[in-house]
Design an enzyme around this catalytic site. Sequence first.
Site, PDB file in Angstrom:
ATOM      1  N   HIS A 178     -14.817  14.499  39.171  1.00 45.58           N
ATOM      2  CA  HIS A 178     -13.920  13.671  38.357  1.00 45.58           C
ATOM      3  C   HIS A 178     -14.567  12.402  37.840  1.00 45.58           C
ATOM      4  CE1 HIS A 178      -9.340  13.032  37.619  1.00 45.58           C
ATOM      5  NE2 HIS A 178      -9.890  13.834  36.738  1.00 45.58           N
TER       6      HIS A 178
ATOM      7  N   CYS B  95      -7.304   8.670  40.457  1.00 49.01           N
ATOM      8  CA  CYS B  95      -8.446   9.433  40.968  1.00 49.01           C
ATOM      9  C   CYS B  95      -9.824   8.902  40.555  1.00 49.01           C
ATOM     10  CB  CYS B  95      -8.334  10.888  40.518  1.00 49.01           C
ATOM     11  SG  CYS B  95      -6.832  11.719  41.050  1.00 49.01           S
TER      12      CYS B  95
HETATM   13 MG    MG Z   1      -6.083  11.345  43.426  1.00 53.78          MG
END
Ligand code: MG
Length: 538
Positions: A183, A116
């Site tokens: 993130h 991610c």
């Molecule tokens: Mg991901």
Amino acid sequence: MPRLPGSSHRRIEGISYRAKWLVAFLVLLQSTQRGLQVAAECALGECAADLRRNPDSNRAPIQLPEKPNIIVIYGDDVGYGDLNGYGHPTSSTPNLDRMIQEGMRLTQFYSAAPVCSPSRASLLTGRLYPRTGVYSGTPGSTQSTGLSVFNPFSNGGLNLSEITVAQMMKPLGYATGALGKWHLGTKKEYLPASRGFDSYFGIPMTQNECTSNVESSKQFGPCPTMHNNTVAVQPTDVQNIDAAYVANIKDFMTVHKNEPFFFYYSSHHTHLPQFAAPGFLNSTLRGLFGDSLAELDWSVGQILDHVVELGIENRTLVVFSADNGPQLSGGVDGGEQGQLKCGKGTTYEGGMREPGIFWWPSVIESGSISYALGSTLDLSVTAVSLAGGKPPQDRAIDGFDLTPVLTGRSEIGPREFMFYYSGHMLMAIRLRQYKAHFWTKGGLCPENYHDQDCWSSTPLKQHEPPLLFDVETDPKERFPLDLSLYPVQVNEIMDLKAAHSKAMTFSPGEMNLGQNKENFPCCNPSCTPRNSCCACPK
Ligand code: MG
């Protein structure tokens, strides 16, 4: 328009062995020259400007609007094979399929990382993520560091010297908005509103990194919903968050319909743990994963419909892709890589090849398919080019301007190669249809999976000489090529690797900066420990 796989390297059966080599060399040379020419044209983000100045007289004129709106919709852990339009038989994705039917589907489109955080760093900067600091481990080391992602306690984030696409678009007159998962650091200076986005609304971490009504970790704290840099809601009703997200992007578009805007919607679907609002539960034939995907698809439909309702569809490019491949350890709750090998956490094709869908009614030919190489690395550069600007000139930029692909002016496109990094390590390189693995390892995959190469327990392994595959004819990477029959291609890849490695510069690893529990966003900043007392007043 469509280029059949391998058509740029014409089939040469039926001629003598020596003649085959001569033809192969000439075709390779021609292809390389053309590729370098296109790459040189587009590497600095000038393709859109060139097309406006010099439309190809042999084709219908392109109505390429000045400063179009750009919306990037980013799925989480959606695999190459998860959508109906990419071959899944039981998914329910009518709106993404509509994007495909009315726009362009790329079949060889890559995220820049198999997990991610680094994938998002590359999308937002147009740079290979090791340049942005979003990795762990020590450059030059051959020690695998596992999965490199931030958690809500991380001290680091996207290196503060990086220039995001929002920061690139602002001086070009664009309003900028971000929505959903971030993130790339939870400290204030790392959040979207500090990185060039005029507005941000969302949960800045993955939903398994906070506690909510969705099954999730108790380790960190209650899921916060941020409005810009402030915690607006805590705990968050994650199960029903999509309705609020869709309302946010609709409001943004309505407010900014008369000015150019760039919007980044990063959905939580379909990362584990899966969730869906009550109206989507048990609505598909794929269980909870399918329901989660169906809700993501619904949000896509809401966005497309609102673009049309506002009458801005001819000056709005909508892009859909995802950050990395499916998490195979999730079993039926994980996604599908289709006819590719392995999934999330690996640098096999299933870890990084993604859906790439582009919708722009006045510019992109409806129902078109492109076999050109493309990457999420290219989205920032393409956006800036369409906006009439250039990406930053003071640093290495790894993205290309995909405008010639989207307009049908180029079947090959400007991108000829793809680097596959995992953590701090360069694992593989794809050059045209040939992919060489220098290192492989498994990732996020159970040991009852049919392919042992994918298992989480399969360790890092060096391949010297490399494993070589033709991933156009063998996308599942099943049949290593005999290197003695491909000396030109192997030499080209090894030269590219040497040149890249020599010039590559890493920013200091932000994931090596440690953690602090006070980095978790909390409505009551004096609350400690975070996982017991963070809550906004009712
Ligand atoms: Mg991901």
